[in-house]
Design a protein around this motif. Sequence first.
Motif, PDB file in Angstrom:
ATOM      1  N   MET A  30     -24.264  25.693  11.651  1.00  0.00           N
ATOM      2  CA  MET A  30     -22.843  26.065  11.590  1.00  0.00           C
ATOM      3  C   MET A  30     -22.073  25.438  12.745  1.00  0.00           C
ATOM      4  O   MET A  30     -20.949  24.945  12.558  1.00  0.00           O
ATOM      5  N   ALA A  31     -22.662  25.429  13.941  1.00  0.00           N
ATOM      6  CA  ALA A  31     -22.007  24.812  15.095  1.00  0.00           C
ATOM      7  C   ALA A  31     -21.811  23.322  14.843  1.00  0.00           C
ATOM      8  O   ALA A  31     -20.733  22.767  15.127  1.00  0.00           O
ATOM      9  N   ARG A  32     -22.814  22.664  14.319  1.00  0.00           N
ATOM     10  CA  ARG A  32     -22.709  21.233  14.037  1.00  0.00           C
ATOM     11  C   ARG A  32     -21.685  20.969  12.949  1.00  0.00           C
ATOM     12  O   ARG A  32     -20.904  20.015  13.033  1.00  0.00           O
ATOM     13  N   LEU A  33     -21.630  21.820  11.950  1.00  0.00           N
ATOM     14  CA  LEU A  33     -20.647  21.668  10.884  1.00  0.00           C
ATOM     15  C   LEU A  33     -19.230  21.816  11.429  1.00  0.00           C
ATOM     16  O   LEU A  33     -18.329  21.054  11.074  1.00  0.00           O
ATOM     17  N   ARG A  34     -19.036  22.783  12.326  1.00  0.00           N
ATOM     18  CA  ARG A  34     -17.721  22.949  12.960  1.00  0.00           C
ATOM     19  C   ARG A  34     -17.347  21.713  13.770  1.00  0.00           C
ATOM     20  O   ARG A  34     -16.191  21.284  13.758  1.00  0.00           O
TER      21      ARG A  34
END
Length: 103
Positions: A30-34
């Motif tokens: 999720m952090a990488r997607l953000r």
Amino acid sequence: MFTERDGIKLRLEQIDRLLADLNREAKQLMARLRELDASGENPHEVTLKPEDRDTLKSSIDETLEALQSRSKRPINPNDEKKKELASHKALIDELSDLLSKKK
């Protein structure tokens, strides 16, 4: 002696570890997607560095392994007991047959 209670406790511990691993990976993804969304880059134009690609591939492989291990039928101590009882019953039946033939 390994009891059904021990088996249940062991399986619950395995599930807790798996859940923690999956939650940690979900947070990382999720952090990488953000980060990708914030950069505004088109995903088709972004190329991964070889080390990033390897990290992503290993992460995906680990997730697949975890999901596959979860989908496998867990060993149920009751199944083992049933097999043992069935083998004892078969032995008793065989001995009964031999005794009845001898009389």
